[in-house]
Design a protein around this motif. Structure first.
Motif, mmCIF file in Angstrom:
data_model
loop_
_atom_site.group_PDB
_atom_site.id
_atom_site.type_symbol
_atom_site.label_atom_id
_atom_site.label_comp_id
_atom_site.label_asym_id
_atom_site.label_seq_id
_atom_site.Cartn_x
_atom_site.Cartn_y
_atom_site.Cartn_z
ATOM 1 N N ILE A 121 0.853 -1.188 0.000
ATOM 2 C CA ILE A 121 0.000 0.000 0.000
ATOM 3 C C ILE A 121 0.890 1.239 0.000
ATOM 4 O O ILE A 121 1.763 1.381 0.866
ATOM 5 C CB ILE A 121 -0.918 0.005 1.245
ATOM 6 N N TYR A 122 0.674 2.132 -0.969
ATOM 7 C CA TYR A 122 1.433 3.374 -0.979
ATOM 8 C C TYR A 122 1.149 4.159 0.300
ATOM 9 O O TYR A 122 0.001 4.202 0.772
ATOM 10 C CB TYR A 122 1.104 4.212 -2.215
ATOM 11 N N VAL A 123 2.187 4.767 0.856
ATOM 12 C CA VAL A 123 2.041 5.434 2.154
ATOM 13 C C VAL A 123 0.991 6.545 2.119
ATOM 14 O O VAL A 123 0.390 6.854 3.145
ATOM 15 C CB VAL A 123 3.394 5.965 2.687
ATOM 16 N N ASN A 126 -4.172 6.422 2.608
ATOM 17 C CA ASN A 126 -4.688 6.278 3.976
ATOM 18 C C ASN A 126 -5.932 5.408 4.047
ATOM 19 O O ASN A 126 -6.123 4.662 5.004
ATOM 20 C CB ASN A 126 -4.977 7.652 4.588
ATOM 21 N N ALA A 127 -6.796 5.485 3.041
ATOM 22 C CA ALA A 127 -8.031 4.694 3.067
ATOM 23 C C ALA A 127 -7.713 3.202 3.058
ATOM 24 O O ALA A 127 -8.282 2.435 3.847
ATOM 25 C CB ALA A 127 -8.921 5.061 1.885
ATOM 26 N N SER A 128 -6.803 2.769 2.199
ATOM 27 C CA SER A 128 -6.445 1.346 2.163
ATOM 28 C C SER A 128 -5.717 0.928 3.431
ATOM 29 O O SER A 128 -5.938 -0.164 3.952
ATOM 30 C CB SER A 128 -5.579 1.034 0.945
ATOM 31 N N TYR A 129 -4.856 1.793 3.940
ATOM 32 C CA TYR A 129 -4.147 1.476 5.176
ATOM 33 C C TYR A 129 -5.147 1.237 6.313
ATOM 34 O O TYR A 129 -5.052 0.256 7.050
ATOM 35 C CB TYR A 129 -3.167 2.595 5.536
ATOM 36 N N ARG A 130 -6.126 2.121 6.436
ATOM 37 C CA ARG A 130 -7.144 1.968 7.486
ATOM 38 C C ARG A 130 -7.964 0.701 7.269
ATOM 39 O O ARG A 130 -8.288 -0.018 8.208
ATOM 40 C CB ARG A 130 -8.062 3.195 7.533
ATOM 41 N N LEU A 131 -8.331 0.437 6.010
ATOM 42 C CA LEU A 131 -9.117 -0.758 5.693
ATOM 43 C C LEU A 131 -8.377 -2.020 6.120
ATOM 44 O O LEU A 131 -8.936 -2.857 6.840
ATOM 45 C CB LEU A 131 -9.423 -0.816 4.198
ATOM 46 N N PHE A 132 -7.158 -2.179 5.691
ATOM 47 C CA PHE A 132 -6.417 -3.399 6.013
ATOM 48 C C PHE A 132 -6.144 -3.508 7.509
ATOM 49 O O PHE A 132 -6.241 -4.598 8.078
ATOM 50 C CB PHE A 132 -5.128 -3.477 5.189
ATOM 51 N N CYS A 135 -9.037 -4.853 9.360
ATOM 52 C CA CYS A 135 -9.292 -6.271 9.089
ATOM 53 C C CYS A 135 -8.167 -7.168 9.613
ATOM 54 O O CYS A 135 -8.054 -8.328 9.189
ATOM 55 C CB CYS A 135 -9.505 -6.492 7.593
ATOM 56 N N GLY A 136 -7.374 -6.658 10.522
ATOM 57 C CA GLY A 136 -6.375 -7.480 11.189
ATOM 58 C C GLY A 136 -5.021 -7.569 10.521
ATOM 59 O O GLY A 136 -4.160 -8.339 10.961
ATOM 60 N N TYR A 137 -4.785 -6.803 9.483
ATOM 61 C CA TYR A 137 -3.466 -6.783 8.845
ATOM 62 C C TYR A 137 -2.541 -5.884 9.653
ATOM 63 O O TYR A 137 -2.975 -4.880 10.201
ATOM 64 C CB TYR A 137 -3.566 -6.285 7.405
ATOM 65 N N GLU A 138 -1.287 -6.255 9.694
ATOM 66 C CA GLU A 138 -0.283 -5.487 10.423
ATOM 67 C C GLU A 138 0.736 -4.917 9.442
ATOM 68 O O GLU A 138 1.004 -5.509 8.399
ATOM 69 C CB GLU A 138 0.456 -6.387 11.413
ATOM 70 N N LYS A 139 1.311 -3.780 9.818
ATOM 71 C CA LYS A 139 2.386 -3.210 9.004
ATOM 72 C C LYS A 139 3.648 -4.019 9.291
ATOM 73 O O LYS A 139 4.134 -4.056 10.420
ATOM 74 C CB LYS A 139 2.589 -1.730 9.329
ATOM 75 N N TRP A 140 4.151 -4.684 8.266
ATOM 76 C CA TRP A 140 5.345 -5.519 8.403
ATOM 77 C C TRP A 140 6.606 -4.789 7.977
ATOM 78 O O TRP A 140 7.704 -5.262 8.204
ATOM 79 C CB TRP A 140 5.191 -6.798 7.596
ATOM 80 N N GLY A 141 6.446 -3.653 7.355
ATOM 81 C CA GLY A 141 7.624 -2.907 6.936
ATOM 82 C C GLY A 141 7.276 -1.782 5.996
ATOM 83 O O GLY A 141 6.121 -1.592 5.607
ATOM 84 N N LYS A 142 8.311 -1.030 5.679
ATOM 85 C CA LYS A 142 8.171 0.079 4.732
ATOM 86 C C LYS A 142 9.292 -0.050 3.709
ATOM 87 O O LYS A 142 10.454 -0.261 4.075
ATOM 88 C CB LYS A 142 8.260 1.419 5.460
ATOM 89 N N LEU A 143 8.928 0.077 2.456
ATOM 90 C CA LEU A 143 9.894 0.044 1.363
ATOM 91 C C LEU A 143 10.032 1.485 0.864
ATOM 92 O O LEU A 143 9.216 1.963 0.078
ATOM 93 C CB LEU A 143 9.416 -0.885 0.253
ATOM 94 N N PRO A 144 11.052 2.201 1.357
ATOM 95 C CA PRO A 144 11.160 3.630 1.052
ATOM 96 C C PRO A 144 11.619 3.897 -0.378
ATOM 97 O O PRO A 144 12.504 3.219 -0.894
ATOM 98 C CB PRO A 144 12.181 4.138 2.063
ATOM 99 N N GLN A 145 10.960 4.868 -1.012
ATOM 100 C CA GLN A 145 11.364 5.352 -2.327
ATOM 101 C C GLN A 145 11.619 4.218 -3.316
ATOM 102 O O GLN A 145 12.617 4.207 -4.029
ATOM 103 C CB GLN A 145 12.625 6.227 -2.182
ATOM 104 N N ILE A 146 10.703 3.268 -3.371
ATOM 105 C CA ILE A 146 10.913 2.061 -4.177
ATOM 106 C C ILE A 146 10.384 2.164 -5.597
ATOM 107 O O ILE A 146 10.806 1.434 -6.483
ATOM 108 C CB ILE A 146 10.329 0.832 -3.459
ATOM 109 N N SER A 147 9.445 3.064 -5.843
ATOM 110 C CA SER A 147 8.894 3.179 -7.198
ATOM 111 C C SER A 147 8.911 4.635 -7.645
ATOM 112 O O SER A 147 8.942 5.553 -6.829
ATOM 113 C CB SER A 147 7.477 2.622 -7.258
ATOM 114 N N LYS A 148 8.893 4.789 -8.962
ATOM 115 C CA LYS A 148 8.862 6.137 -9.529
ATOM 116 C C LYS A 148 7.644 6.235 -10.438
ATOM 117 O O LYS A 148 7.543 5.518 -11.441
ATOM 118 C CB LYS A 148 10.142 6.411 -10.320
#
Length: 164
Positions: A121-123, A126-132, A135-148
């Motif tokens: 989920i792109y940082v 916010n809507a998708s972050y809240r949704l997941f 529903c019990g999903y946890e943030k497992w990490g952040k991939l910084p500046q990974i796509s352009k």
């Protein structure tokens, strides 16, 4: 809202692409311009009885879709899936996303041999972050500046959930 969830067919692909393209201007996926149905035919062929794609339908019209894509092309990861969920703009904010994720959970725990579901989920999404998260999903990490996209570097959250 009264709708049904069923497995998608190739006939649903034009509407799946249409719904996906509605999200392009929101910058919540990897695309900077709309995609074409022809560009997604091969992608659609990957779905099978272990990694399905479902659609939510109202009065015969597809209003949302949710897919469990193969996470990585190696047999060691066959019990994992990457999830994608898109809702038609006219049906957002009506708990359909929550219902679809709950449906996926029931399928993973009952009918599928999926043990881990990962969402990227792109940082800014916010809507998708809240949704997941709801529903019990946890943030497992952040991939910084990974796509352009559109000349701008973007970061992703990796969220996940384990199932029985």
């Amino acid at each position: 809202m009264d709708y049904q969830i069923r497995l998608a067919t190739i006939d649903d692909l034009p509407t799946i692409v249409e719904i996906f393209n509605q999200a392009v201007p929101l910058q919540v996926n990897d695309e900077s311009t709309p995609i074409k149905v022809a560009d997604r035919r091969e992608w659609f062929r990957q779905f099978d009885h272990t990694h399905p794609i479902w659609v939510a339908v109202v009065n015969g019209q597809v209003i949302a879709w949710c897919a469990l894509e193969y996470f990585y092309p190696h047999p060691a990861y066959n019990h994992s899936a990457q999830i994608a969920i898109y809702i038609h703009e006219d049906y957002r904010g009506q708990h359909l996303g929550h219902d679809l994720l709950t449906y996926v959970q029931k399928q993973a725990e009952g009918n599928l041999d999926i043990r881990t579901v990962i969402a990227y989920i792109y940082v800014e999404n916010n809507a998708s972050y809240r949704l997941f998260t709801s529903c019990g999903y946890e943030k497992w990490g952040k991939l910084p500046q990974i796509s352009k996209i559109n000349g701008r570097m973007r970061s992703l959250y990796m969220m996940g959930r384990h199932f029985n």
